[in-house]
Design a protein around this motif. Structure first.
Motif, mmCIF file in Angstrom:
data_model
loop_
_atom_site.group_PDB
_atom_site.id
_atom_site.type_symbol
_atom_site.label_atom_id
_atom_site.label_comp_id
_atom_site.label_asym_id
_atom_site.label_seq_id
_atom_site.Cartn_x
_atom_site.Cartn_y
_atom_site.Cartn_z
ATOM 1 N N MET A 155 0.826 -1.207 0.000
ATOM 2 C CA MET A 155 0.000 0.000 0.000
ATOM 3 C C MET A 155 0.857 1.252 0.000
ATOM 4 O O MET A 155 0.587 2.217 -0.725
ATOM 5 C CB MET A 155 -0.924 0.003 1.232
ATOM 6 N N GLN A 156 1.901 1.244 0.830
ATOM 7 C CA GLN A 156 2.777 2.405 0.897
ATOM 8 C C GLN A 156 3.529 2.597 -0.411
ATOM 9 O O GLN A 156 3.752 3.724 -0.858
ATOM 10 C CB GLN A 156 3.773 2.249 2.051
ATOM 11 N N THR A 157 3.910 1.488 -1.046
ATOM 12 C CA THR A 157 4.603 1.567 -2.331
ATOM 13 C C THR A 157 3.709 2.223 -3.379
ATOM 14 O O THR A 157 4.154 3.089 -4.153
ATOM 15 C CB THR A 157 5.020 0.168 -2.805
ATOM 16 N N ILE A 158 2.442 1.818 -3.420
ATOM 17 C CA ILE A 158 1.502 2.403 -4.371
ATOM 18 C C ILE A 158 1.392 3.902 -4.143
ATOM 19 O O ILE A 158 1.474 4.704 -5.084
ATOM 20 C CB ILE A 158 0.115 1.741 -4.238
ATOM 21 N N ARG A 159 1.235 4.302 -2.886
ATOM 22 C CA ARG A 159 1.063 5.727 -2.609
ATOM 23 C C ARG A 159 2.332 6.519 -2.915
ATOM 24 O O ARG A 159 2.266 7.619 -3.456
ATOM 25 C CB ARG A 159 0.652 5.935 -1.157
ATOM 26 N N THR A 160 3.469 5.943 -2.579
ATOM 27 C CA THR A 160 4.735 6.655 -2.815
ATOM 28 C C THR A 160 4.937 6.942 -4.290
ATOM 29 O O THR A 160 5.358 8.041 -4.675
ATOM 30 C CB THR A 160 5.911 5.824 -2.280
ATOM 31 N N HIS A 161 4.607 5.965 -5.142
ATOM 32 C CA HIS A 161 4.838 6.128 -6.573
ATOM 33 C C HIS A 161 3.773 6.980 -7.259
ATOM 34 O O HIS A 161 4.070 7.654 -8.252
ATOM 35 C CB HIS A 161 4.916 4.760 -7.249
ATOM 36 N N LEU A 162 2.555 6.958 -6.752
ATOM 37 C CA LEU A 162 1.468 7.671 -7.424
ATOM 38 C C LEU A 162 1.131 9.013 -6.789
ATOM 39 O O LEU A 162 0.420 9.810 -7.381
ATOM 40 C CB LEU A 162 0.200 6.797 -7.469
ATOM 41 N N ASP A 163 1.640 9.259 -5.568
ATOM 42 C CA ASP A 163 1.331 10.517 -4.881
ATOM 43 C C ASP A 163 2.628 11.151 -4.396
ATOM 44 O O ASP A 163 3.112 10.849 -3.304
ATOM 45 C CB ASP A 163 0.390 10.252 -3.701
ATOM 46 N N PRO A 164 3.221 12.019 -5.208
ATOM 47 C CA PRO A 164 4.495 12.646 -4.821
ATOM 48 C C PRO A 164 4.410 13.458 -3.537
ATOM 49 O O PRO A 164 5.429 13.727 -2.903
ATOM 50 C CB PRO A 164 4.814 13.560 -6.017
ATOM 51 N N THR A 165 3.188 13.865 -3.144
ATOM 52 C CA THR A 165 3.039 14.672 -1.936
ATOM 53 C C THR A 165 2.856 13.816 -0.686
ATOM 54 O O THR A 165 2.706 14.353 0.409
ATOM 55 C CB THR A 165 1.826 15.615 -2.068
ATOM 56 N N ALA A 166 2.834 12.496 -0.851
ATOM 57 C CA ALA A 166 2.610 11.616 0.296
ATOM 58 C C ALA A 166 3.714 11.802 1.331
ATOM 59 O O ALA A 166 4.898 11.795 0.995
ATOM 60 C CB ALA A 166 2.568 10.161 -0.154
ATOM 61 N N PRO A 167 3.345 11.984 2.603
ATOM 62 C CA PRO A 167 4.367 12.171 3.635
ATOM 63 C C PRO A 167 5.141 10.887 3.878
ATOM 64 O O PRO A 167 4.595 9.795 3.755
ATOM 65 C CB PRO A 167 3.541 12.560 4.874
ATOM 66 N N SER A 168 6.407 11.021 4.206
ATOM 67 C CA SER A 168 7.213 9.856 4.538
ATOM 68 C C SER A 168 6.787 9.312 5.896
ATOM 69 O O SER A 168 6.588 10.066 6.845
ATOM 70 C CB SER A 168 8.703 10.238 4.580
ATOM 71 N N SER A 169 6.637 8.018 5.962
ATOM 72 C CA SER A 169 6.223 7.405 7.218
ATOM 73 C C SER A 169 7.396 7.376 8.194
ATOM 74 O O SER A 169 8.532 7.083 7.796
ATOM 75 C CB SER A 169 5.730 5.975 6.982
ATOM 76 N N PRO A 170 7.150 7.660 9.462
ATOM 77 C CA PRO A 170 8.248 7.605 10.432
ATOM 78 C C PRO A 170 8.631 6.166 10.727
ATOM 79 O O PRO A 170 7.813 5.250 10.595
ATOM 80 C CB PRO A 170 7.636 8.276 11.671
ATOM 81 N N ALA A 171 9.866 5.962 11.107
ATOM 82 C CA ALA A 171 10.329 4.634 11.499
ATOM 83 C C ALA A 171 10.106 4.460 12.995
ATOM 84 O O ALA A 171 10.105 5.421 13.758
ATOM 85 C CB ALA A 171 11.801 4.466 11.158
ATOM 86 N N ILE A 172 9.886 3.224 13.404
ATOM 87 C CA ILE A 172 9.782 2.904 14.825
ATOM 88 C C ILE A 172 10.958 2.006 15.191
ATOM 89 O O ILE A 172 11.466 1.259 14.353
ATOM 90 C CB ILE A 172 8.447 2.217 15.172
ATOM 91 N N ILE A 173 11.407 2.102 16.423
ATOM 92 C CA ILE A 173 12.479 1.254 16.931
ATOM 93 C C ILE A 173 11.860 0.295 17.944
ATOM 94 O O ILE A 173 11.209 0.723 18.887
ATOM 95 C CB ILE A 173 13.591 2.080 17.613
ATOM 96 N N ARG A 174 12.053 -0.991 17.722
ATOM 97 C CA ARG A 174 11.447 -1.985 18.612
ATOM 98 C C ARG A 174 12.438 -3.105 18.901
ATOM 99 O O ARG A 174 13.498 -3.214 18.281
ATOM 100 C CB ARG A 174 10.189 -2.561 17.959
#
Length: 304
Positions: free
Chosen positions: A132-151
């Motif tokens: 899902m994130q790949t689709i949005r990243t490629h088709l929506d240049p304005t999509a915000p970058s998702s933050p990383a979590i440390i676990r």
């Protein structure tokens, strides 16, 4: 554009609209259509929003939106008040009944998604979210970058560390299978002898995918070993390497270690930069061909 690509996209769209019931007149078994629900969601999510903003953000015809708002007002779901920033305009707010409907829609949507995802294995859930994130990243240049979590690491993560580092260092530095053997040996010993009171492994995760790792092992005599720092290409530039090293340092201090030690190679410039900024000092170095190429191995230490 090849016809096969167009048909694949159309086929996916048909599947997804059926999957979420987007064409049902009673969306999520409520009296609302999908458009009704989107409008109510936007209103419920904001402390006052203008009709023009709704028209723009939802890309709705103004007359169509006006009819929806008129019905919402008649049903007691919304109210209006003067815009404090512009007395000529009004803002739309959800009433208590509107907020109740807004929350109910959110709960129903979450339950619908959970029902489908509960049938999937953890790796499958991560794969779906990543797609899902790949689709949005490629088709929506304005999509915000998702933050990383440390676990903390989970079953399967140590295997990922071996695979990802072996692939990355072979591709980027031309190291041979002996490097993979070294990583596998370090990783297997960490698992076999894992002492949760004195050892830890951190995983950086983004959009459901592992993108970084580091671990700390007990080296004996009050010395902690920092091992297997790695950040995937897709997540570089976010400061994850620095964050992972800082986690190691904090952990080592909290467990009473007197020194933190690591071994690296001088060709790994980004990692060495992180160690230097964190206060590590070069203790020793030696030339080697452990991985099929001439390299300069280095031991760095940090007194705690």
């Amino acid at each position: 554009m090849p016809d096969a690509i167009i048909e694949a996209v159309r086929d996916f769209n048909r599947f997804y609209t059926r999957f979420l019931g987007l064409l049902n007149k009673a969306y999520l078994d409520t009296p609302f259509t999908l458009t009704d629900a989107r409008v109510l969601f936007e209103i419920g999510s904001h402390d006052g929003v203008s009709a023009s903003t709704l028209t723009r953000d939802l890309q709705l015809d103004a007359a169509y939106l006006s009819r929806i708002l008129k019905r919402f007002r008649a049903e007691g779901l919304i109210e209006t008040k003067r815009d404090p920033d512009d007395q000529r305009s009004q803002v739309i707010l959800a009433t208590q009944e509107g907020l109740a409907q807004f929350r109910d829609l959110g709960a129903r949507s979450s339950a619908q998604i959970a029902e489908h995802f509960d049938e999937l294995a953890t790796s499958e859930k991560q794969a779906v979210v990543g797609a899902m994130q790949t689709i949005r990243t490629h088709l929506d240049p304005t999509a915000p970058s998702s933050p990383a979590i440390i676990r903390a690491h989970r079953p399967g993560d140590i295997g990922w560390i071996v695979q990802s580092q072996a692939s990355a260092y072979t591709e980027e530095y031309g190291w041979d299978a002996r490097f993979e053997a070294l990583v596998a040996d370090v990783a297997s010993k960490f698992l076999a002898n894992f002492d949760p009171a004195l050892e830890y492994c951190w995983i950086a995760e983004r959009d459901g995918n592992n993108v970084g790792s580091i671990l700390i092992a007990n080296g004996g005599n009050g010395i902690a070993k920092l091992r297997l720092l790695y950040v995937d290409k897709s997540a570089r530039g976010l400061g994850l390497g620095r964050t992972l090293v800082e986690e190691c340092i904090r952990f080592a201090k909290s467990k009473g270690y007197r020194q933190l030690s690591l071994w690296t190679n001088d060709v790994l410039h980004a990692a060495r930069g992180i160690y230097i900024k964190a206060g590590f000092r070069l203790a020793s170095e030696e030339r080697h061909r452990m991985f099929g190429r001439d390299e300069n191995g280095q031991t760095w230490v940090l007194d705690l």
